[in-house]
Design an enzyme around this catalytic site. Sequence first.
Site, PDB file in Angstrom:
ATOM      1  N   ASP A  80       0.952  -1.136   0.309  1.00 41.54           N
ATOM      2  CA  ASP A  80      -0.091   0.091   0.076  1.00 41.54           C
ATOM      3  C   ASP A  80       0.903   1.307   0.094  1.00 41.54           C
ATOM      4  O   ASP A  80       0.532   2.136  -0.503  1.00 41.54           O
ATOM      5  CB  ASP A  80      -0.836  -0.072   1.267  1.00 41.54           C
ATOM      6  CG  ASP A  80      -2.078  -0.728   1.204  1.00 41.54           C
ATOM      7  OD1 ASP A  80      -1.829  -1.865   0.717  1.00 41.54           O
ATOM      8  OD2 ASP A  80      -3.262  -0.480   1.515  1.00 41.54           O
ATOM      9  N   CYS A 121       0.665  -7.661   4.831  1.00 41.88           N
ATOM     10  CA  CYS A 121       0.133  -6.216   4.508  1.00 41.88           C
ATOM     11  C   CYS A 121      -1.203  -6.262   4.202  1.00 41.88           C
ATOM     12  O   CYS A 121      -1.876  -7.385   4.208  1.00 41.88           O
ATOM     13  CB  CYS A 121       1.096  -5.571   3.763  1.00 41.88           C
ATOM     14  SG  CYS A 121       2.650  -5.431   4.597  1.00 41.88           S
ATOM     15  N   ASP A 122      -1.647  -5.050   4.058  1.00 36.90           N
ATOM     16  CA  ASP A 122      -3.032  -4.546   4.373  1.00 36.90           C
ATOM     17  C   ASP A 122      -3.982  -5.440   3.535  1.00 36.90           C
ATOM     18  O   ASP A 122      -4.920  -5.899   4.387  1.00 36.90           O
ATOM     19  CB  ASP A 122      -3.215  -3.245   3.637  1.00 36.90           C
ATOM     20  CG  ASP A 122      -2.395  -2.210   4.202  1.00 36.90           C
ATOM     21  OD1 ASP A 122      -1.067  -2.662   4.404  1.00 36.90           O
ATOM     22  OD2 ASP A 122      -2.670  -0.892   4.410  1.00 36.90           O
ATOM     23  N   LYS A 123      -4.209  -5.726   2.392  1.00 42.07           N
ATOM     24  CA  LYS A 123      -5.191  -6.471   1.961  1.00 42.07           C
ATOM     25  C   LYS A 123      -4.936  -7.865   1.572  1.00 42.07           C
ATOM     26  O   LYS A 123      -5.739  -8.757   1.190  1.00 42.07           O
ATOM     27  CB  LYS A 123      -5.518  -5.883   0.295  1.00 42.07           C
ATOM     28  CG  LYS A 123      -5.821  -4.296   0.329  1.00 42.07           C
ATOM     29  CD  LYS A 123      -6.735  -4.064   1.668  1.00 42.07           C
ATOM     30  CE  LYS A 123      -6.792  -2.573   1.587  1.00 42.07           C
ATOM     31  NZ  LYS A 123      -5.455  -2.027   2.066  1.00 42.07           N
ATOM     32  N   CYS A 199       4.506  -1.877   8.393  1.00 43.03           N
ATOM     33  CA  CYS A 199       4.583  -0.575   9.147  1.00 43.03           C
ATOM     34  C   CYS A 199       4.616  -0.523  10.693  1.00 43.03           C
ATOM     35  O   CYS A 199       3.542  -1.260  11.143  1.00 43.03           O
ATOM     36  CB  CYS A 199       3.987   0.599   8.525  1.00 43.03           C
ATOM     37  SG  CYS A 199       4.240   0.818   6.838  1.00 43.03           S
ATOM     38  N   GLU A 448      -7.176   4.765  -1.230  1.00 43.30           N
ATOM     39  CA  GLU A 448      -7.261   5.421   0.135  1.00 43.30           C
ATOM     40  C   GLU A 448      -6.820   7.102  -0.048  1.00 43.30           C
ATOM     41  O   GLU A 448      -6.055   7.257  -0.971  1.00 43.30           O
ATOM     42  CB  GLU A 448      -6.012   4.918   0.782  1.00 43.30           C
ATOM     43  CG  GLU A 448      -6.419   3.537   1.177  1.00 43.30           C
ATOM     44  CD  GLU A 448      -5.354   2.949   2.138  1.00 43.30           C
ATOM     45  OE1 GLU A 448      -4.017   3.300   2.231  1.00 43.30           O
ATOM     46  OE2 GLU A 448      -5.374   1.946   2.948  1.00 43.30           O
ATOM     47  N   SER A 474      -6.155   5.349   4.845  1.00 41.81           N
ATOM     48  CA  SER A 474      -5.362   4.245   5.564  1.00 41.81           C
ATOM     49  C   SER A 474      -5.463   4.009   7.154  1.00 41.81           C
ATOM     50  O   SER A 474      -6.094   5.083   7.778  1.00 41.81           O
ATOM     51  CB  SER A 474      -3.853   4.710   5.286  1.00 41.81           C
ATOM     52  OG  SER A 474      -2.802   3.983   6.040  1.00 41.81           O
TER      53      SER A 474
END
Length: 560
Positions: A80, A121-123, A199, A448, A474
Site C-alpha cells: 500500500d 500487509c493490508d489486503k 509498518c 485511500e 489508511s
Amino acid sequence: MNYRSQDILRGAGFANVRALYKADGFTDDELKRPIIAIANSYNSICPGHIVFRQMADRIKEGIQAAGGMPIEFGTIGACDGIAMGHNGMRYILPAREMIANDVEAMVQAHRLDGIVLLGSCDKIIPGMLIGAMRVNLPTILVNGGPALPGHMGQGNPYGGEYIDHSFIQQSEGALRSGDITQEEFDWIENNAVPTVGSCAMLGTANTMGCLAEAMGIMLPGVSSIPAVYSKRMAAAYDTGKAIVELVMKNIRVRDIMTKEALKNAIRINSAIGGSTNAVLHILAIAREGKIDLDIREFGEVSKEVAHLVAMIPAGQYTLLDFYEAGGVPALMQGIADNLALDVLTCTGETLETNLKRAKNLRPEVIRAGKDPVHTRSGIGILYGNIAPEGSVTKPSAIPDDALYFCGKAKVYEGEEEALKSIRSGDVSEGQVVVIRNEGPKGGPGMPEMYKAMKLLVGMGLGSKVCLITDGRFSGSNNGCFVGHICPEAANDGPIAYLKDGDEIIVDVKNGTIDAPFVDFDARRKEPYTYRRKVEGYLYQYAKNVKSASLGAAIPSCEGE
C-alpha cells in the site's frame, strides 16, 4: 485417517499424480501424509513480506516434524505504501479478490488437506482469509510481523519516543508550510523505517494481523512479534506443527471463524483503535463464510469496548510497545468479560483456555477498561442524508475538538484534483473537503485518501478541516475524516450531488453526517455523469464489485 488428498493419490488410476509429485522429489512415504499448502505472498517489493522465504522454510520444518507433507505456492502481495497517492492504489483493494481466488484455485485444483496462510500487509491477510473461508479447510495464518519503529525523541509529533512510515507523508505538509527544513525532512525519510516488516504503527497491516489473532486463526501472541526477532521464526515452526494437528482433528476454518469470533475481533479493533479498513475486510470475510453480519451490527459491537491502546497514529505507542506489553492475549484477557470465551481457536483449545497464559506486562500501554485512552470506540459508523447506507470513521484518531464539525463543502472529482489543490494552499480552515468518485466502483478500487489527509495534518489543519469521501483511508490516518460513504457517487449516492458551499455537519458522537439544507431529490434531476474510463482487471472489478457497506466484495456464488 482418509485425507482428501488421498482421493487422487491411491490406485492405478492416479499413478500419474503420484509420478508428478515424485518428479518434485517427494517419496511414497511422504505421499501417505496430509498435504499442507503454504500460501506464500513473498516478494522483494513489500518490506512486510521479505521475511517470508525464511519463514516458509521454518513452517515446512514444523509440518514435517508433525507428520505432514509441505508444499508451497505463491500469490501476490502489493505494498500500500508504494502504491499510495497514484493510480497504483486503485489496484490495492481489488488485489484482495485476486488473492482469494489464488488460494481457492490452488487448494481446490490439487485437493490439498490444509493451508498455512503466509501474509502480512493490508489486503493480503483479508484476501487469504476470504479464500480460506471459501474452501473451508483446516487453516492457520501467520504474519511477518511489524517493523521496528524509528527513534525520534525530540520534537516527536506523537508525544513518545518513536516515529513510523506514515510520519513521512505528514512531514511533507510541515515542509510545505515551513515548519521544518529540507534537512529535517530528509532525516525523517532516512530514519522512520529502520527495518523490514509491516509498518510499525497501527495501520491496516498490523490491524488485520491483530484481528486474525483475535479471531483465533493465528497462534496466540504471534501477530505483534517484530519481523526481525528470532521468535518470529520459532512462531513459523510452531505454526507448521499446529496445522497438522488441525488437519488430524478435522478442525476447519469455519469452525474457528464463527460470528462470535468475528465479533471478538470487532471488539479488539475498537480497543486498539484499529484501521477503518477492518470494516471492509471483516464484512467481506463474514459474507464468504455465510455469516449474517452487516455494517450496522459492526457499529453496535464496536461501541461495546472503549479505546484502550494508544498506538500511532492515535497515540504515542507502536507495535513494539504492544508486543512488549503482552500483545493481543494480554488485551483480550483484560476485556475478557466483553468477549465470547467459548470459541474454538487454531490451538485446538478455546479462547478461555488460551488466555490463562496471558499477562499484561505494561499496563501503561494496554490500559484497563476503567482507565481508557478514550471512552469512545475505535470505529464509528455514521448515517445521514449524505450516507443513508452508512459511512466509516475512526473516533480514536479524531481530535476532541473535531468530533463535531460544521463547515462549507469544497468538492473535488477525485484524489488527484484534491491533492493539487491542497498543495497549492487552496483549502482553508473551516471547510469540509469532499473527494468523490473514489468508491469501489467509481475509483475504481476504492483508493485511500491517505495523502490528502496526511498533508492537511502536516499543514496544521487536521482538526480544522474535515475530509469526507466515498473512498477509503489508511489505518495510519488521523485528523477529522469520514470514508466509505455509501452509496458511492458512481452508484448515484447523495455525495454525487454535493456542491461547493453546501453546509455539512459531521457529528461523530451522535453518529451522523448530514447536509441539512440540501434537497438531494431535487438535485438528482440533473444526473451525475462523471465516470473514469478503465480497462483490464479494473474494468471487471468495477463491473462486479458490491458496495463498501457490503465489504466491497465480488460475489462468489449465485444469489449474492
